[in-house]
Structures are given as C-alpha cells and as structure tokens.
Scaffold this active site. Structure first.
Site, short mmCIF file in Angstrom:
data_model
loop_
_atom_site.label_atom_id
_atom_site.label_comp_id
_atom_site.label_asym_id
_atom_site.label_seq_id
_atom_site.Cartn_x
_atom_site.Cartn_y
_atom_site.Cartn_z
N LYS A 30 -5.84 -5.09 11.38
CA LYS A 30 -5.93 -3.66 11.72
C LYS A 30 -6.99 -2.94 10.89
O LYS A 30 -7.78 -2.18 11.42
CB LYS A 30 -4.58 -2.96 11.49
CG LYS A 30 -3.44 -3.47 12.33
CD LYS A 30 -2.22 -2.58 12.16
CE LYS A 30 -1.61 -2.58 10.78
NZ LYS A 30 -1.01 -3.87 10.39
N ARG A 88 5.36 3.83 11.52
CA ARG A 88 6.03 2.53 11.44
C ARG A 88 7.50 2.63 11.80
O ARG A 88 8.17 1.60 11.90
CB ARG A 88 5.91 1.99 10.01
CG ARG A 88 4.72 1.06 9.76
CD ARG A 88 4.69 0.78 8.26
NE ARG A 88 4.16 -0.48 7.88
CZ ARG A 88 2.94 -0.66 7.36
NH1 ARG A 88 2.10 0.33 7.26
NH2 ARG A 88 2.57 -1.86 6.97
N ARG A 126 -5.35 -14.14 2.13
CA ARG A 126 -5.74 -12.83 1.57
C ARG A 126 -5.14 -12.64 0.18
O ARG A 126 -5.76 -12.05 -0.70
CB ARG A 126 -5.30 -11.71 2.51
CG ARG A 126 -5.80 -10.36 2.07
CD ARG A 126 -5.50 -9.27 3.08
NE ARG A 126 -4.12 -8.85 3.02
CZ ARG A 126 -3.58 -7.96 3.83
NH1 ARG A 126 -4.30 -7.43 4.81
NH2 ARG A 126 -2.33 -7.60 3.72
N ARG A 146 -3.07 -9.12 -4.02
CA ARG A 146 -2.15 -8.00 -3.82
C ARG A 146 -0.74 -8.39 -4.26
O ARG A 146 -0.26 -9.46 -3.94
CB ARG A 146 -2.14 -7.59 -2.35
CG ARG A 146 -3.27 -6.67 -1.99
CD ARG A 146 -3.32 -6.38 -0.51
NE ARG A 146 -2.03 -6.02 0.08
CZ ARG A 146 -1.92 -5.39 1.23
NH1 ARG A 146 -2.99 -5.00 1.89
NH2 ARG A 146 -0.73 -5.13 1.73
N ARG A 173 7.98 -8.48 5.20
CA ARG A 173 7.16 -7.48 5.90
C ARG A 173 7.07 -7.80 7.40
O ARG A 173 7.08 -6.90 8.24
CB ARG A 173 5.77 -7.38 5.27
CG ARG A 173 5.84 -6.82 3.85
CD ARG A 173 4.51 -6.97 3.14
NE ARG A 173 3.55 -6.00 3.60
CZ ARG A 173 2.27 -6.26 3.86
NH1 ARG A 173 1.80 -7.46 3.71
NH2 ARG A 173 1.49 -5.32 4.28
#
Ligand code: AMP
Length: 191
Positions: A13, A88, A127, A133, A144
């Site tokens: 996204k 969301r 990632r 992260r 998630r």
C-alpha cells in the site's frame, strides 16, 4: 480527489500510495507512518500508540480518529488526500464519513490491493530484516494479518455497496501494479 488504499499489511500500500498521491498532487497520509514518527520523537501520542503497535494491535479508534482529523485539517489536504492504513474499523469508517461530509466533499474511490497471504508473510519477514521494525516479528506479523481479516477486510463490503471499490491484483512488479491501479482509476500515467 479523496481516496483510500486498502489491503492487508504487506500488500504494498505504502509504495503504491506514493505514486497515486504524486499523480493527483495530494498528500499520501499513512497513519502507520504518523504513529511511527510520533514514537521516534517520543511524543505523548507516540508513547500511547507504541504498546499497541508493538503487539500488532490497533491503536484505539478515539486516538487514531483524532490524529486523522487533525491531519486532514492541514492546508495541504484541502484539495484532497489519499489515506493509507485508515480506516481500519467500522467506527473509523463512520468517523471518516463525518469528516469528509463536513468539508462538503465525498470519497471518490477505494483502491483495494489483493495478495496471497503466504506471499505477504514472506514479504513482511523480508522487510523486517531490511527495516528492523519492532512490529515485524513473526508472531506480530500473524496477529496483524488476523486482525486485518477480522476487523478491516469487512470494510471492503461497506465501500463495495457504495460502488467505489477498485480491486487490484497486488502481485507482480511495482510498476505493473501501479499501471493496474491507474487503469482502474482511468488515469493516463505521465511518461
Ligand atoms: P501500518 O504501517 O499501516 O501497518 O501501521 C502500523 C501500526 O500502526 C498498526 O499495526 C497499528 O498498531 C497502528 N495503526 C495504523 N493505522 C491504524 C488505524 N487506522 N487504526 C488503528 N491502529 C492503526
């Protein structure tokens, strides 16, 4: 132009949001990025959001809604915006409707990126290595994804009923996916 880009975490996204926003000369507003900036600056909002983010949970609607309201009140969003990662939840959809109605505008389109779940998990693990992260551990990644399926995927149906959803195959090279999005939005890309 007022747009939303949706899709599960890791669908690409953020990458696509930049191209769309650039084309329409509107800001791409990523709630995840705003939260992360607040976390790294140690603001009260960041302190509050961090514990939810680290666990892969959603930051409470009240906090998130207030943040988005403030952001879209900024002058650069007056002529439109692209929301990435918001709404969301159903409560956020309702809140956003109110915000947009208040400005006398409407939501023009929802771009929904579809990707295979296994593909996503491997992208996110990759990632995690590159970006480091804190919310990209395997457990959190799975949490998630589950939360997305439970809380966020049902929003697509709400927007489908309004006839503004463009479902786009999110698998492939970045520029291929961008081309699909532009085609769906009737955009002629600049060369
Ligand atoms: P993202 O970068 O969009 O995946 O967002 C990272 C994290 O920020 C999410 O896992 C949530 O903890 C939080 N977050 C971002 N957007 C929202 C939202 N609209 N509602 C609640 N929490 C959010």
């Amino acid at each position: 132009m007022r747009l939303i880009i949706m899709g599960p975490p890791g669908a690409g996204k953020g990458t696509q949001a930049k191209f769309i926003a650039e084309h329409f000369k509107i800001p791409a507003i990523s709630t995840g990025d705003i939260f992360r900036a607040n976390v790294s600056e140690g603001t009260p909002l960041g302190v509050e959001a961090k514990r939810f983010m680290d666990a892969g949970e959603y930051v409470p609607d009240e906090v998130t809604n207030r943040m988005v309201r403030n952001r879209i009140d900024e002058p650069d969003a007056a002529s439109g915006f692209l929301l990435d990662g918001y709404p969301r939840t159903v409560a956020q959809v309702e809140e956003l409707d109110g915000m947009i109605r208040f400005t006398g505008h409407q939501l023009d389109a929802v771009v929904c990126l579809t990707v295979d779940q296994d593909e996503i998990v491997s992208r996110l693990l990759q990632r995690a290595q590159v970006e480091g992260r804190a919310d990209d551990t395997e457990d959190v990644i799975r949490r998630r994804q589950d939360l997305y399926l439970q809380e966020t995927a049902p929003l697509i149906e709400i927007y489908k009923q309004r006839g503004i959803v463009h479902e786009i195959d999110g698998i492939g090279e970045v520029d291929e996916v961008t081309a699909r999005i532009f085609q769906a939005l009737d955009v002629i890309p600049e060369s």
